[in-house]
Design an enzyme around this catalytic site. Structure first.
Site, mmCIF file in Angstrom:
data_model
loop_
_atom_site.group_PDB
_atom_site.id
_atom_site.type_symbol
_atom_site.label_atom_id
_atom_site.label_comp_id
_atom_site.label_asym_id
_atom_site.label_seq_id
_atom_site.Cartn_x
_atom_site.Cartn_y
_atom_site.Cartn_z
ATOM 1 N N LEU A 113 -7.205 -2.515 3.840
ATOM 2 C CA LEU A 113 -5.782 -2.911 3.987
ATOM 3 C C LEU A 113 -5.532 -2.395 2.461
ATOM 4 C CD1 LEU A 113 -5.651 -5.422 6.604
ATOM 5 C CD2 LEU A 113 -4.732 -3.221 7.671
ATOM 6 N N ASP A 114 -4.193 -1.963 2.793
ATOM 7 C CA ASP A 114 -3.077 -1.969 1.389
ATOM 8 C C ASP A 114 -2.535 -3.842 1.128
ATOM 9 O OD1 ASP A 114 -3.746 0.554 0.809
ATOM 10 O OD2 ASP A 114 -1.592 1.544 1.636
ATOM 11 N N PRO A 115 -2.608 -4.489 0.223
ATOM 12 C CA PRO A 115 -2.086 -5.510 -0.052
ATOM 13 C C PRO A 115 -1.110 -6.255 0.310
ATOM 14 C CG PRO A 115 -2.592 -4.141 -2.359
ATOM 15 C CD PRO A 115 -2.431 -2.819 -1.488
#
Length: 296
Positions: A53-55
């Site tokens: 998951l992206d930040p």
């Protein structure tokens, strides 16, 4: 060797070294960083998370602890579900919902330039695409999709089809396979539960960390004799005489049926290995399951 006992009867040390946490990833850190926090908090040498998951993205990030990290591939093909904000660049046309519904099908995407995978056109299945709310130029979408779908690219393509242009706003993952947002655990929950356990109160930690078998429920099941399980622990495949029973994958599961992966268990429900079904379970001899990952 000693095999793990029933998932319901494990002590806390075994649970920590072969468990899964249905973590609610906060915004800010990467999935890798969050997994590292879990590793350090639980004192395990190795952990594995259920899909990058992206930040800025929040939500469902199952984390496998200790020896369970060997089963991380279980999440590679797991169906994912997201809730995303679609930001339109102009007023939505009258046929907005009709156009959006056309994306509930097999779609084609090329990974973005910043992606870690090769940028080539590939297909992804959108299992369900629902408009939950609309307000002015914003829409809240729920997307249930094949693993590896880029929701940002999906939002961009919907905008092109609408003729307005669009981009993705906030994004939250609400499910990874059988893990969903109805029972998420925060890092604070985990750290508090570990502290309570150190003081002798095990209840909270048993709520926060589940037996790793919970991550495997969507796989076809092969029950093998304890003697066969000991041979598997030494690297042997599963032979027909060691097979006690087989069960198909649950109906309406969260994995593609064609990937061929199975999980082998002892009679008391402890998982022994992941493998590929390569023979007839009802045969009198021969290899039935070829090993992929030994989990004992």
């Amino acid at each position: 060797m000693t095999l793990r006992g029933s998932p319901e009867d494990r002590d806390l040390d075994t649970l920590r070294s072969f468990g899964v946490v249905n973590l609610d990833k906060p915004p800010g850190p990467s999935a890798h960083q969050v997994a590292a926090w879990v590793r350090d908090a639980t004192g395990q040498d190795r952990v594995a998370h259920g899909g990058t998951l992206d930040p800025k993205v929040t939500g469902c990030l199952p984390v496998l602890l200790g020896d369970a990290a060997r089963a991380a591939r279980i999440f590679d093909e797991a169906v994912k579900e997201y809730v995303a904000v679609l930001e339109l660049h102009a007023t939505a046309p009258a046929d907005f919902e009709t156009v959006v519904a056309e994306f509930e099908t097999e779609i084609y995407q090329k990974p973005p330039r910043k992606s870690a995978v090769k940028r080539q056109l590939r297909s992804r299945q959108i299992h369900a695409l629902d408009v939950l709310e609309r307000s002015d130029r914003r829409a809240l979408l729920r997307v249930r999709c094949e693993s590896g779908t880029y929701i940002r690219k999906l939002c961009h393509d919907i905008g092109l089809a609408l003729g307005t242009g669009a981009h993705m706003g906030d994004l939250r993952r609400t499910a990874t396979g059988r893990f969903d947002d109805t029972a998420l655990v925060t890092m604070h929950d985990l750290v508090d539960a570990l502290a309570f356990a150190d003081e002798g109160d095990e209840a909270a930690l048993r709520e926060v960390i589940q037996p790793a078998e919970r991550a495997l429920v969507d796989l076809p099941r092969v029950t093998i004799a304890p003697s066969a399980a000991r041979e598997v622990a030494d690297g042997a495949p599963v032979y027909a005489p060691g097979v006690i029973d087989t069960e198909p994958a649950p109906v309406g599961g969260n994995r593609p049926e064609q990937d061929g992966l199975v999980a082998c268990y002892t009679p008391d429900g402890a998982v022994v290995c992941l493998g590929t079904l390569t023979g007839d379970p009802d045969a009198d001899s021969g290899v039935v399951v070829t090993l992929e990952r030994v989990l004992v």
